[in-house]
Design an enzyme around this catalytic site. Sequence first.
Site, PDB file in Angstrom:
ATOM      1  N   CYS A 174       0.870  -1.205   0.068  1.00 49.23           N
ATOM      2  CA  CYS A 174       0.061   0.056   0.024  1.00 49.23           C
ATOM      3  C   CYS A 174       0.941   1.221  -0.005  1.00 49.23           C
ATOM      4  CB  CYS A 174      -1.039  -0.012   1.221  1.00 49.23           C
ATOM      5  SG  CYS A 174      -2.264   1.146   1.115  1.00 49.23           S
ATOM      6  N   CYS A 227      -3.720   6.179   0.141  1.00 51.53           N
ATOM      7  CA  CYS A 227      -3.420   5.081  -0.396  1.00 51.53           C
ATOM      8  C   CYS A 227      -2.994   4.999  -1.782  1.00 51.53           C
ATOM      9  CB  CYS A 227      -4.322   3.891   0.053  1.00 51.53           C
ATOM     10  SG  CYS A 227      -4.818   3.589   1.881  1.00 51.53           S
ATOM     11  N   LYS A 277     -12.337  -4.467   1.888  1.00 54.68           N
ATOM     12  CA  LYS A 277     -11.939  -3.659   3.028  1.00 54.68           C
ATOM     13  C   LYS A 277     -12.839  -2.560   3.206  1.00 54.68           C
ATOM     14  CE  LYS A 277      -7.692  -1.166   4.278  1.00 54.68           C
ATOM     15  NZ  LYS A 277      -6.521  -0.995   3.980  1.00 54.68           N
ATOM     16  N   ARG A 280      -2.977   3.472  12.772  1.00 51.97           N
ATOM     17  CA  ARG A 280      -2.765   4.713  11.893  1.00 51.97           C
ATOM     18  C   ARG A 280      -1.839   5.398  12.746  1.00 51.97           C
ATOM     19  NH1 ARG A 280      -8.489   6.138   8.716  1.00 51.97           N
ATOM     20  NH2 ARG A 280      -8.278   4.475   7.483  1.00 51.97           N
ATOM     21  N   ARG A 316     -10.735   7.847   3.689  1.00 54.89           N
ATOM     22  CA  ARG A 316     -10.654   6.840   2.614  1.00 54.89           C
ATOM     23  C   ARG A 316     -11.898   6.364   1.816  1.00 54.89           C
ATOM     24  NH1 ARG A 316      -5.448   6.656   4.045  1.00 54.89           N
ATOM     25  NH2 ARG A 316      -4.429   5.851   6.098  1.00 54.89           N
ATOM     26  N   GLU A 320     -16.607  -7.317  -4.973  1.00 53.55           N
ATOM     27  CA  GLU A 320     -15.180  -7.104  -4.726  1.00 53.55           C
ATOM     28  C   GLU A 320     -14.496  -8.351  -4.706  1.00 53.55           C
ATOM     29  OE1 GLU A 320     -13.232  -4.494  -4.901  1.00 53.55           O
ATOM     30  OE2 GLU A 320     -14.347  -2.783  -4.239  1.00 53.55           O
ATOM     31  N   LYS A 367     -12.070  -7.329   5.832  1.00 55.01           N
ATOM     32  CA  LYS A 367     -11.629  -6.616   7.011  1.00 55.01           C
ATOM     33  C   LYS A 367     -12.344  -5.406   7.089  1.00 55.01           C
ATOM     34  CE  LYS A 367      -7.634  -3.503   7.428  1.00 55.01           C
ATOM     35  NZ  LYS A 367      -6.587  -2.877   6.883  1.00 55.01           N
ATOM     36  N   SER A 377      -6.816  -3.355  14.202  1.00 53.78           N
ATOM     37  CA  SER A 377      -6.259  -2.842  15.540  1.00 53.78           C
ATOM     38  C   SER A 377      -7.203  -2.195  16.700  1.00 53.78           C
ATOM     39  CB  SER A 377      -5.368  -1.538  15.195  1.00 53.78           C
ATOM     40  OG  SER A 377      -6.021  -0.690  14.286  1.00 53.78           O
TER      41      SER A 377
HETATM   42  C1  PBG Z   1      -3.199   0.140   4.836  1.00 54.22           C
HETATM   43  C2  PBG Z   1      -3.801  -0.725   5.947  1.00 54.22           C
HETATM   44  C3  PBG Z   1      -4.717  -0.166   6.901  1.00 54.22           C
HETATM   45  C4  PBG Z   1      -4.789  -1.594   7.793  1.00 54.22           C
HETATM   46  C5  PBG Z   1      -3.902  -2.309   7.182  1.00 54.22           C
HETATM   47  N1  PBG Z   1      -3.541  -2.000   5.945  1.00 54.22           N
HETATM   48  C6  PBG Z   1      -4.951   1.071   7.445  1.00 54.22           C
HETATM   49  C7  PBG Z   1      -6.212   1.872   6.635  1.00 54.22           C
HETATM   50  O1  PBG Z   1      -6.678   1.686   5.766  1.00 54.22           O
HETATM   51  O2  PBG Z   1      -5.863   3.065   7.185  1.00 54.22           O
HETATM   52  C8  PBG Z   1      -5.338  -1.310   9.003  1.00 54.22           C
HETATM   53  C9  PBG Z   1      -5.020  -2.513  10.043  1.00 54.22           C
HETATM   54  C10 PBG Z   1      -5.432  -2.435  11.440  1.00 54.22           C
HETATM   55  O3  PBG Z   1      -6.155  -1.524  11.790  1.00 54.22           O
HETATM   56  O4  PBG Z   1      -5.226  -3.065  12.113  1.00 54.22           O
HETATM   57  N2  PBG Z   1      -4.067   0.624   3.631  1.00 54.22           N
END
Ligand code: PBG
Length: 330
Positions: free
Chosen positions: A118, A128, A202, A212, A224, A240, A255, A281
Amino acid sequence: MEFIRLRRLRRNSLTRGIVSQTKISASNLVMPYFVIEGSNKNEPIKSMPGISRLSIDNLVKDIKEAKDLGIKAGLIFGVCDKKDKFGREAYSETGIVQKAVRAIKSNIKDFLVITDVCLCGYTSHGHCGIIKSQNPKVKSQNRIIDNDKTLKVLAKIALSHAYAGADFVAPSAMMDGQVKAIREALDKNGFRDTGILAYSAKYASNFYGPFREALDSTPEFGDRKTYQMDYRNADEALREIQEDINEGADIVMVKPAMSYLDIIYRAKEKFNIPLAAYNVSGEYSAIKKLSQGDKLKEKDLALEVLTSIKRAGADIIITYHAKEAARWLK
Ligand code: PBG
């Protein structure tokens, strides 16, 4: 008697055990890692108790521990200190992820390395993708994420990870056509065995906050929502995923996980392809907060969450609890 005594099968733990349907195991868990420059560094991430940014030497040590606990794979994120408008550092041969992958591969046998592909951790604006100045005079037309320009960069990043030795690359930018662009670049350069774990469905989620902080990747403007999915939608997730399968994904992903169990379930019903779910997270931090430092409570909460993700249909779970869960499951 006119009713069924369902409680008969719950009488004691032996009986509950023999009828239990869902079992999670360390071998299906993937541990995410944040890698930084330097040596002997371990920077705790405030919003994610128990998780740190690690320099490569400590990363290798930690992966050895994870491997001893039965974990088979790690997902690598690079923390970049040389951000620019185009995220150029993301495909540098001497970039942090590329160096980390080479170090893991030369020090550890039989461990799968998955790399996040990414731009958000590498661009100064935190998006991204590449930003197009469509009409420099009008602000709202000056901040468009250019899908097709981004594809070329994502392919370059994935290729640089493959050269370093990644087993799977995991595109997470949510650009249309990203799996195809990456598959073509890998094949053209002889990396036919490098797999693609696609972040297919996602969502633009509020549960990414702590991540972040870890990557310093909060977008500088806007959000986003023009590329990540709207959480009001479910059918679109299946489109998707279908598209990523058509483009050559080996594993697809939903996700986040906890608020999206219905999507996991529907994806598993519809497609016969390995399905991953990312226990993100914010979901991790919520469990940490709820258990307030009580390890037993945390274990019970985390295992319930992970089991529910598996029960919904996920084959693979990416989770910051991977190492702890592996310990609990021993
Ligand atoms: C990058 C990405 C993100 C996450 C994984 N790859 C963050 C986002 O889209 O802002 C999030 C993972 C997490 O919150 O544990 N695009």
